[in-house]
Motif scaffolding. Structure first.
Motif, short mmCIF file in Angstrom:
data_model
loop_
_atom_site.label_atom_id
_atom_site.label_comp_id
_atom_site.label_asym_id
_atom_site.label_seq_id
_atom_site.Cartn_x
_atom_site.Cartn_y
_atom_site.Cartn_z
N UNK A 295 -5.54 20.87 -7.13
CA UNK A 295 -6.49 20.46 -8.53
C UNK A 295 -7.05 18.64 -8.54
N UNK A 296 -5.70 18.10 -8.26
CA UNK A 296 -5.76 16.65 -8.40
C UNK A 296 -6.01 16.18 -6.82
N UNK A 297 -6.98 14.83 -6.64
CA UNK A 297 -7.14 13.90 -6.32
C UNK A 297 -6.76 12.94 -6.38
N UNK A 298 -5.81 11.88 -6.02
CA UNK A 298 -5.94 10.29 -6.58
C UNK A 298 -6.56 9.72 -5.50
N UNK A 299 -7.16 8.51 -5.95
CA UNK A 299 -8.18 7.54 -5.01
C UNK A 299 -7.27 6.51 -5.49
N UNK A 300 -7.22 5.51 -4.46
CA UNK A 300 -6.19 4.31 -4.46
C UNK A 300 -7.19 3.24 -4.21
N UNK A 301 -7.71 2.18 -4.63
CA UNK A 301 -8.56 1.29 -4.25
C UNK A 301 -8.07 -0.01 -4.64
N UNK A 302 -7.73 0.00 -3.99
CA UNK A 302 -6.78 -1.99 -4.38
C UNK A 302 -6.73 -3.17 -3.78
N UNK A 303 -6.36 -4.17 -4.44
CA UNK A 303 -6.95 -5.56 -3.89
C UNK A 303 -6.06 -6.03 -3.86
N UNK A 304 -4.72 -5.53 -3.53
CA UNK A 304 -3.22 -5.89 -3.31
C UNK A 304 -2.53 -5.24 -2.74
N UNK A 305 -2.58 -4.75 -1.23
CA UNK A 305 -1.93 -3.59 -0.36
C UNK A 305 -0.42 -3.69 -0.75
N UNK A 306 0.24 -4.26 -1.03
CA UNK A 306 1.80 -3.70 -1.30
C UNK A 306 2.12 -3.12 -2.95
N UNK A 307 1.28 -3.35 -3.39
CA UNK A 307 0.38 -3.30 -4.79
C UNK A 307 0.54 -0.97 -4.27
N UNK A 308 -0.94 -1.29 -3.83
CA UNK A 308 -1.74 -0.17 -3.30
C UNK A 308 -0.51 0.37 -2.76
N UNK A 309 0.37 0.01 -2.29
CA UNK A 309 1.59 1.59 -1.71
C UNK A 309 2.23 1.94 -2.68
N UNK A 310 3.18 0.47 -3.50
CA UNK A 310 4.09 0.84 -4.76
C UNK A 310 3.05 1.97 -5.34
N UNK A 311 2.04 1.47 -5.23
CA UNK A 311 1.44 2.64 -6.71
C UNK A 311 1.32 4.63 -6.07
N UNK A 312 0.85 4.98 -4.63
CA UNK A 312 1.12 5.79 -4.17
C UNK A 312 2.82 6.54 -4.16
N UNK A 313 3.53 5.27 -4.01
CA UNK A 313 4.73 5.90 -4.02
C UNK A 313 5.32 6.16 -6.05
N UNK A 314 4.28 5.85 -6.91
CA UNK A 314 4.75 6.26 -8.10
C UNK A 314 3.44 7.38 -8.08
N UNK A 315 3.14 7.62 -7.69
CA UNK A 315 1.84 9.16 -7.56
C UNK A 315 2.92 10.21 -7.09
#
Length: 211
Positions: A11-31
């Motif tokens: 039921x859920x798709x998360x959408x990552x749009x980030x200005x910091x590649x490392x932070x975007x990767x870490x965001x995916x890890x937390x999700x």
């Protein structure tokens, strides 16, 4: 499980749009750690293709990974080559047509009934109703009338306490960007992201839904 069936369940798709590649990767890890494992990375984010490749390499089958804001033929090909499981576009554009040509499950963006029909007829796996918050869940319910067999995924400005209404209106899943991600993909607070991920998961009616 094929992607559409997975979306009926998750039921859920998360959408990552980030200005910091490392932070975007870490965001995916937390999700992924919090059980939100259908993730799309917007190509408008910094280093998006490299972020996609890194998520795929390091998280592997812990996530189902897509590329979003795919606009051009080249971007569709680059996303496929980066190993995505699906492509998401904001409109019926060259990227949408190329994604379908390449055989990559493609979620095509639309808003009006004519656009929904065009996207579906062009081979969309599902249609992204965007921006969903402009008209709300009742609009999704209205689209289900003439298009009962078209899987709809509303995206744009949906909060945790609104998800159930969209799903009750007949959406396959909802796509959530900034209300979930916040500033995490820009180098912001990952602890806050974790709290929001848990809140969004608690707000979801889990259990497999049937089309």
């Amino acid at each position: 499980m094929e992607l559409l069936g997975l979306l009926w369940k998750k039921h859920l798709m998360a959408v990552i749009r980030g200005s910091d590649p490392e932070a975007s990767f870490q965001t995916a890890c937390v999700l992924a750690e919090e059980g939100i494992d259908v993730i799309e990375v917007s190509l408008t984010g910094a280093g998006a293709l490299k972020v996609i490749s890194r998520i795929g390499a390091e998280l592997g089958d812990r996530v189902v990974l897509g590329a979003s804001t795919v606009m051009t033929r080249d971007e569709a090909g680059q996303a496929r080559d980066a190993g995505v499981a699906f492509i998401v576009t904001p409109a019926m554009c060259e990227g949408a047509a190329r994604g379908v040509e390449l055989g990559v499950p493609t979620v095509i963006g639309a808003l009006t009934p004519s656009e929904v029909w065009s996207a579906s007829a062009s081979g969309a796996m599902a249609v992204k109703v965007f921006p969903a918050s402009v008209f709300g869940p009742s609009y999704v319910a209205s689209l289900r009338g003439p298009f009962p067999r078209v899987p709809l995924i509303p995206m744009g400005g949906i909060e945790a306490d609104q998800m159930a209404a969209y799903l009750d209106a007949g959406a396959v899943a909802v796509g959530i960007g900034s209300p979930l991600i916040g500033d995490a993909a820009d180098g912001g607070d990952l602890a806050g992201l974790r709290e929001r991920a848990r809140r969004f998961r608690r707000a979801l009616p889990y259990g497999e839904a049937l089309p």
